[in-house]
Design a protein around this motif. Sequence first.
Motif, PDB file in Angstrom:
ATOM      1  N   ILE A  59       0.828  -1.205   0.000  1.00 45.82           N
ATOM      2  CA  ILE A  59       0.000   0.000   0.000  1.00 45.82           C
ATOM      3  C   ILE A  59       0.864   1.256   0.000  1.00 45.82           C
ATOM      4  CG2 ILE A  59      -1.781   1.284   1.222  1.00 45.82           C
ATOM      5  CD1 ILE A  59      -2.689  -1.424  -0.034  1.00 45.82           C
ATOM      6  N   TYR A  60       1.860   1.307   0.846  1.00 47.39           N
ATOM      7  CA  TYR A  60       2.708   2.493   0.905  1.00 47.39           C
ATOM      8  C   TYR A  60       3.513   2.663  -0.387  1.00 47.39           C
ATOM      9  CZ  TYR A  60       1.960   4.176   5.675  1.00 47.39           C
ATOM     10  OH  TYR A  60       1.422   4.745   6.800  1.00 47.39           O
ATOM     11  N   GLY A  61       3.956   1.540  -0.959  1.00 44.55           N
ATOM     12  CA  GLY A  61       4.688   1.625  -2.220  1.00 44.55           C
ATOM     13  C   GLY A  61       3.815   2.180  -3.329  1.00 44.55           C
ATOM     14  N   ALA A  62       2.559   1.711  -3.392  1.00 47.44           N
ATOM     15  CA  ALA A  62       1.635   2.221  -4.408  1.00 47.44           C
ATOM     16  C   ALA A  62       1.350   3.697  -4.186  1.00 47.44           C
ATOM     17  CB  ALA A  62       0.338   1.419  -4.372  1.00 47.44           C
ATOM     18  N   ALA A  63       1.251   4.112  -2.938  1.00 47.77           N
ATOM     19  CA  ALA A  63       0.942   5.512  -2.631  1.00 47.77           C
ATOM     20  C   ALA A  63       1.991   6.457  -3.193  1.00 47.77           C
ATOM     21  CB  ALA A  63       0.823   5.701  -1.120  1.00 47.77           C
ATOM     22  N   GLU A  64       3.232   6.006  -3.245  1.00 50.12           N
ATOM     23  CA  GLU A  64       4.298   6.868  -3.753  1.00 50.12           C
ATOM     24  C   GLU A  64       4.133   7.173  -5.243  1.00 50.12           C
ATOM     25  OE1 GLU A  64       6.544   8.493  -1.811  1.00 50.12           O
ATOM     26  OE2 GLU A  64       5.133   7.629  -0.357  1.00 50.12           O
ATOM     27  N   GLY A  65       3.370   6.360  -5.942  1.00 49.45           N
ATOM     28  CA  GLY A  65       3.130   6.606  -7.360  1.00 49.45           C
ATOM     29  C   GLY A  65       2.049   7.642  -7.617  1.00 49.45           C
ATOM     30  N   TYR A  66       1.393   8.089  -6.541  1.00 50.35           N
ATOM     31  CA  TYR A  66       0.290   9.050  -6.681  1.00 50.35           C
ATOM     32  C   TYR A  66       0.457  10.155  -5.645  1.00 50.35           C
ATOM     33  CZ  TYR A  66      -1.717   5.148  -9.280  1.00 50.35           C
ATOM     34  OH  TYR A  66      -1.916   4.137 -10.183  1.00 50.35           O
ATOM     35  N   PRO A  67       1.403  11.098  -5.882  1.00 53.99           N
ATOM     36  CA  PRO A  67       1.696  12.125  -4.869  1.00 53.99           C
ATOM     37  C   PRO A  67       0.469  12.887  -4.393  1.00 53.99           C
ATOM     38  CG  PRO A  67       3.322  12.167  -6.627  1.00 53.99           C
ATOM     39  CD  PRO A  67       2.260  11.213  -7.071  1.00 53.99           C
ATOM     40  N   GLU A  68      -0.473  13.184  -5.297  1.00 55.91           N
ATOM     41  CA  GLU A  68      -1.658  13.930  -4.893  1.00 55.91           C
ATOM     42  C   GLU A  68      -2.520  13.146  -3.906  1.00 55.91           C
ATOM     43  OE1 GLU A  68      -5.776  15.879  -6.719  1.00 55.91           O
ATOM     44  OE2 GLU A  68      -4.271  15.049  -8.079  1.00 55.91           O
ATOM     45  N   TRP A  69      -2.460  11.822  -4.029  1.00 57.59           N
ATOM     46  CA  TRP A  69      -3.328  10.964  -3.230  1.00 57.59           C
ATOM     47  C   TRP A  69      -2.576  10.155  -2.178  1.00 57.59           C
ATOM     48  CZ3 TRP A  69      -8.141  12.260  -3.833  1.00 57.59           C
ATOM     49  CH2 TRP A  69      -8.629  12.666  -5.088  1.00 57.59           C
ATOM     50  N   ARG A  70      -1.328  10.523  -1.920  1.00 63.52           N
ATOM     51  CA  ARG A  70      -0.486   9.695  -1.050  1.00 63.52           C
ATOM     52  C   ARG A  70      -1.159   9.387   0.291  1.00 63.52           C
ATOM     53  NH1 ARG A  70       3.682  12.648  -1.112  1.00 63.52           N
ATOM     54  NH2 ARG A  70       4.868  11.522  -2.697  1.00 63.52           N
ATOM     55  N   GLU A  71      -1.644  10.394   0.968  1.00 58.08           N
ATOM     56  CA  GLU A  71      -2.221  10.187   2.296  1.00 58.08           C
ATOM     57  C   GLU A  71      -3.495   9.356   2.225  1.00 58.08           C
ATOM     58  OE1 GLU A  71      -0.587  10.886   5.027  1.00 58.08           O
ATOM     59  OE2 GLU A  71       0.987  11.558   3.643  1.00 58.08           O
ATOM     60  N   GLU A  72      -4.311   9.601   1.201  1.00 59.19           N
ATOM     61  CA  GLU A  72      -5.552   8.844   1.068  1.00 59.19           C
ATOM     62  C   GLU A  72      -5.282   7.371   0.789  1.00 59.19           C
ATOM     63  OE1 GLU A  72      -6.595  13.102   0.247  1.00 59.19           O
ATOM     64  OE2 GLU A  72      -4.953  11.754  -0.279  1.00 59.19           O
ATOM     65  N   VAL A  73      -4.320   7.086  -0.084  1.00 53.22           N
ATOM     66  CA  VAL A  73      -3.992   5.694  -0.384  1.00 53.22           C
ATOM     67  C   VAL A  73      -3.440   4.998   0.858  1.00 53.22           C
ATOM     68  CG1 VAL A  73      -2.517   4.169  -1.754  1.00 53.22           C
ATOM     69  CG2 VAL A  73      -3.620   6.137  -2.841  1.00 53.22           C
ATOM     70  N   ARG A  74      -2.622   5.684   1.610  1.00 52.29           N
ATOM     71  CA  ARG A  74      -2.077   5.083   2.835  1.00 52.29           C
ATOM     72  C   ARG A  74      -3.161   4.712   3.839  1.00 52.29           C
ATOM     73  NH1 ARG A  74       3.378   8.556   4.461  1.00 52.29           N
ATOM     74  NH2 ARG A  74       4.734   7.712   2.809  1.00 52.29           N
ATOM     75  N   LEU A  75      -4.296   5.406   3.792  1.00 52.39           N
ATOM     76  CA  LEU A  75      -5.393   5.077   4.691  1.00 52.39           C
ATOM     77  C   LEU A  75      -5.858   3.633   4.510  1.00 52.39           C
ATOM     78  CD1 LEU A  75      -7.559   8.329   4.477  1.00 52.39           C
ATOM     79  CD2 LEU A  75      -6.318   7.496   6.495  1.00 52.39           C
ATOM     80  N   TRP A  76      -5.696   3.092   3.297  1.00 54.74           N
ATOM     81  CA  TRP A  76      -6.111   1.704   3.047  1.00 54.74           C
ATOM     82  C   TRP A  76      -5.389   0.756   4.000  1.00 54.74           C
ATOM     83  CZ3 TRP A  76      -9.642   0.723  -1.037  1.00 54.74           C
ATOM     84  CH2 TRP A  76      -9.948  -0.635  -1.255  1.00 54.74           C
ATOM     85  N   HIS A  77      -4.169   1.122   4.353  1.00 53.63           N
ATOM     86  CA  HIS A  77      -3.420   0.351   5.347  1.00 53.63           C
ATOM     87  C   HIS A  77      -3.704   0.852   6.767  1.00 53.63           C
ATOM     88  CE1 HIS A  77       0.069  -0.156   8.057  1.00 53.63           C
ATOM     89  NE2 HIS A  77       0.151  -1.361   7.531  1.00 53.63           N
ATOM     90  N   ASP A  78      -3.564   2.159   6.960  1.00 52.90           N
ATOM     91  CA  ASP A  78      -3.575   2.708   8.311  1.00 52.90           C
ATOM     92  C   ASP A  78      -4.943   2.610   8.981  1.00 52.90           C
ATOM     93  OD1 ASP A  78      -0.960   3.354   7.735  1.00 52.90           O
ATOM     94  OD2 ASP A  78      -1.358   5.495   7.437  1.00 52.90           O
TER      95      ASP A  78
END
Length: 207
Positions: A59-78
């Motif tokens: 999840i965190y690795g994928a988030a790095e590919g989407y800077p605008e959405w980094r925090e939102e993508v990380r929520l999938w894990h957090d």
Amino acid sequence: MSAPDAVVFDIGNVLIEWQPERYFDARIGEARRKRLFAEVDLHEINDRVDRGGDFRETIYGAAEGYPEWREEVRLWHDDWGKIAGPEIPESVALLRRLRDKGVPVFALSNFGIGPFEIARVIWPFLEEFDRAYISGHMAMAKPDAEIYAALEADCRVPPDRLFFTDDRADNIEAARARGWRTHHFSGPDGFGRALVEQGLLEKDDLP
């Protein structure tokens, strides 16, 4: 036709609600959620976790590919424990009715290793299966034929003696193609009736 020898449960949207869009609607608003899901294929990323990928790393690795959405993508894990659920109590009651009757109950679920460990703490009934076939541990996932074959080989129950419920039509079709008895889950009431029709429960057993 005699009753099946075992019942196989999917987990997401059968025993536990799985509607990530609902969580993100509440967290970031529906309009922004629609943009997020249109621009980031979160379900595909989750599929990598379901197939054995490390939860945080994926999840965190994928988030790095989407800077605008980094925090939102990380929520999938957090925030996974808030994204999943709540449990579907009538379905859990049916699971327990079957166990009370001495019917073996198995899980066959696309579920990552990390998320399943979280889920087992939140929903202790996930410990009540006689056998749990979790895709992350098996490094394979529905609807691929190999995961159904692996279950058959391990439990040694003939395909036509298994009764399987899942909310996804493609997963049901894959099981049916192997000779499993199936029920396309759309709610616990219909599933309960199907268990009665299969000779596994009596009408008085239904919650």
